[in-house]
Write an enzyme that holds these catalytic residues in place. Structure first.
Site, PDB file in Angstrom:
ATOM      1  N   ASP A 148       0.546  -0.987   0.134  1.00 16.98           N
ATOM      2  CA  ASP A 148      -0.306  -0.081  -0.150  1.00 16.98           C
ATOM      3  C   ASP A 148       0.774   1.244   0.427  1.00 16.98           C
ATOM      4  O   ASP A 148       2.438   1.016   0.299  1.00 16.98           O
ATOM      5  CB  ASP A 148      -0.917  -0.054   1.402  1.00 16.98           C
ATOM      6  CG  ASP A 148      -1.948  -1.165   1.083  1.00 16.98           C
ATOM      7  OD1 ASP A 148      -1.971  -2.013   0.286  1.00 16.98           O
ATOM      8  OD2 ASP A 148      -3.093  -0.856   2.200  1.00 16.98           O
ATOM      9  N   HIS A 198      -5.798   3.347  -4.210  1.00 20.88           N
ATOM     10  CA  HIS A 198      -5.731   3.580  -2.869  1.00 20.88           C
ATOM     11  C   HIS A 198      -6.276   4.842  -2.317  1.00 20.88           C
ATOM     12  O   HIS A 198      -5.839   5.488  -1.478  1.00 20.88           O
ATOM     13  CB  HIS A 198      -4.560   3.476  -2.411  1.00 20.88           C
ATOM     14  CG  HIS A 198      -4.090   3.305  -0.736  1.00 20.88           C
ATOM     15  ND1 HIS A 198      -5.349   1.838  -0.662  1.00 20.88           N
ATOM     16  CD2 HIS A 198      -3.482   3.116   0.120  1.00 20.88           C
ATOM     17  CE1 HIS A 198      -5.306   1.868   1.049  1.00 20.88           C
ATOM     18  NE2 HIS A 198      -3.651   2.523   1.388  1.00 20.88           N
ATOM     19  N   HIS A 309       3.823  -1.972   3.466  1.00 20.44           N
ATOM     20  CA  HIS A 309       3.663  -0.944   2.393  1.00 20.44           C
ATOM     21  C   HIS A 309       5.052  -0.069   2.141  1.00 20.44           C
ATOM     22  O   HIS A 309       5.478  -1.365   2.547  1.00 20.44           O
ATOM     23  CB  HIS A 309       3.112   0.087   3.573  1.00 20.44           C
ATOM     24  CG  HIS A 309       1.911   0.353   4.487  1.00 20.44           C
ATOM     25  ND1 HIS A 309       1.912  -1.681   5.729  1.00 20.44           N
ATOM     26  CD2 HIS A 309       0.559   0.719   4.288  1.00 20.44           C
ATOM     27  CE1 HIS A 309       0.367  -1.002   5.717  1.00 20.44           C
ATOM     28  NE2 HIS A 309       0.045   0.046   4.644  1.00 20.44           N
TER      29      HIS A 309
END
Length: 413
Positions: A148, A198, A309
């Protein structure tokens, strides 16, 4: 993965402190995606540069890193929202605010009428017209591999490592990051990674009004030219809600935009190390526990997804450190779309992903190269694995200082 409200707010505010429009503050000249990929100094990587297609289009976007709203002169967005809004439930109201403050929110968690993931981890919508979220994957002994919050400006060493391993992943990109770092976004798609949305500014989606929640997704990924479409030339068909904060109202908006909702089963909590709310040892323990589950047969009949991430040096270095261990624990590590046999990941039909069987047989890309707007003069860098790891280790202090100075803290999760 729920923290006290204060730490949530701190994370969100920290990301917005230095709202610098990088394409208005040109500190250097960047000539191509390939040249950007060759940079090894993280301070140089995270120095703002000029990219004309973004600069010329900024009037068509909300302010970078600010919560999105539909622009008053954006007829296409207004018309799209008018059509989608007809299928968005009006009896589900915003929860708290966009910073995750639910102190004034009364919600019946037991009945969970809205299928609000943040409170109940619900992934099967109560509205029958909506598909279930993707929280696991159908292929056994398989990890849906992804990250992410990218593109991170200092990700070259990390991407070098993935390239050396011939490992592709699903990258959940923030719209504001894509406009800040377009060449970095191009590298991801041109090296065969799957791109999902996102949101525009990375806030709690259920805190938005329905119209503003639409804007957060529209300006991130809509086909009409917005962030990912503008920079990469493709329109994603998947998204992940920041903090996992989604309910049936937000799912309906995403569904109206053709976006499949992807959540996760396990959280590495790597994103929290930066805030000091969790230690590195605790993050490593979360990885180790996930790996242990793979070893004890938990994923023998159905694969899994863990939240990790592309956020900062720590999260990327940890991903590199644990990559061999994940490879040993799981039979396969593949992008989420590949695990779902989703061969057409974008609205555009000139790009495809390999099937699961093709990927595990060694065909990790199909026609991914050349799909972005980049002009590559020297190709992506391909250093040895040891040098990539060393470069990641070197970036900790200098890249974070550069990020603080430039105001480019990206939001966690």
């Amino acid at each position: 993965m729920r923290l006290p409200v204060f730490s949530h707010k701190f994370t969100a505010i920290a990301a917005l402190v230095g709202l610098i429009n990088f394409n208005s503050v040109h500190a250097r000249t960047a000539t191509s995606e390939g040249d950007e990929a060759q940079i090894t100094d993280p301070v140089e990587e995270c120095t703002a540069y000029y990219y004309a297609p973004v600069t010329d289009a900024l009037d068509g976007f909300p302010t970078i890193w600010q919560p999105a709203s539909i622009l008053s002169n954006d007829t296409e967005a207004l018309n799209t929202w008018a059509n989608i809004s007809q299928s968005v439930p009006t009896n589900i109201y915003p929860h708290g605010d966009i910073y995750g403050d639910w102190n004034d929110t009364s919600y019946n968690v037991a009945s969970d009428p809205d299928c609000w993931w943040t409170k109940s981890l619900c992934t099967t919508p109560k509205l029958s017209s909506l598909p279930a979220d993707i929280a696991s994957i159908p292929e056994p002994e398989t990890m849906g591999y992804g990250f992410d919050d990218g593109p991170n400006c200092s990700h070259n060493a990390f991407y070098d490592y993935l390239l050396e391993q011939n490992q592709k992943a699903t990258m959940f990109f923030i719209g504001s990051n894509v406009l800040d770092w377009p060449y970095e976004a191009m590298r991801a798609i041109d090296e065969g990674h799957e791109i999902c949305a996102h949101t525009w500014s990375h806030h709690y989606m259920t805190g938005f009004s329905s119209e503003d929640a639409f804007a957060e997704l529209y300006y991130k990924s809509c086909i009409q030219m917005k962030a990912i479409k503008l920079v990469l030339g493709v329109t994603p068909t998947c998204w992940r809600p920041p903090f996992g904060d989604v309910d049936d109202r937000i799912r309906a908006i995403a569904e109206g935009l053709g976006l499949q909702t992807i959540i996760w089963q396990y959280d590495s909590f790597d994103w929290e190390e930066q805030s000091g709310n969790i230690t590195a040892a605790q993050v490593y323990a979360n990885y180790d526990n996930f790996i242990a589950k793979a070893g004890n047969g938990t994923f023998d009949s159905e694969g899994s997804i863990m939240l990790t991430h592309e956020l900062n040096n720590f999260t990327m270095q940890t991903a590199v450190t644990y990559y061999p261990k994940l490879k040993d624990a799981f039979k396969y590590l593949v992008p989420v779309g590949v695990a779902l046999n989703k061969t057409q990941p974008y609205v555009e039909t000139n790009y495809s992903l390999p099937t699961f069987s093709e990927y595990v047989a060694g065909t990790t890309t199909t026609n991914s190269s050349g799909s972005s707007n980049s002009t590559t003069s020297s190709g992506s860098s391909t250093s040895q694995s040891s040098s990539a790891i060393a470069a990641l280790s070197h970036t900790m202090d200098s890249s974070l200082l550069a990020m603080i100075f430039l105001g480019i803290f990206v939001l966690a999760v």
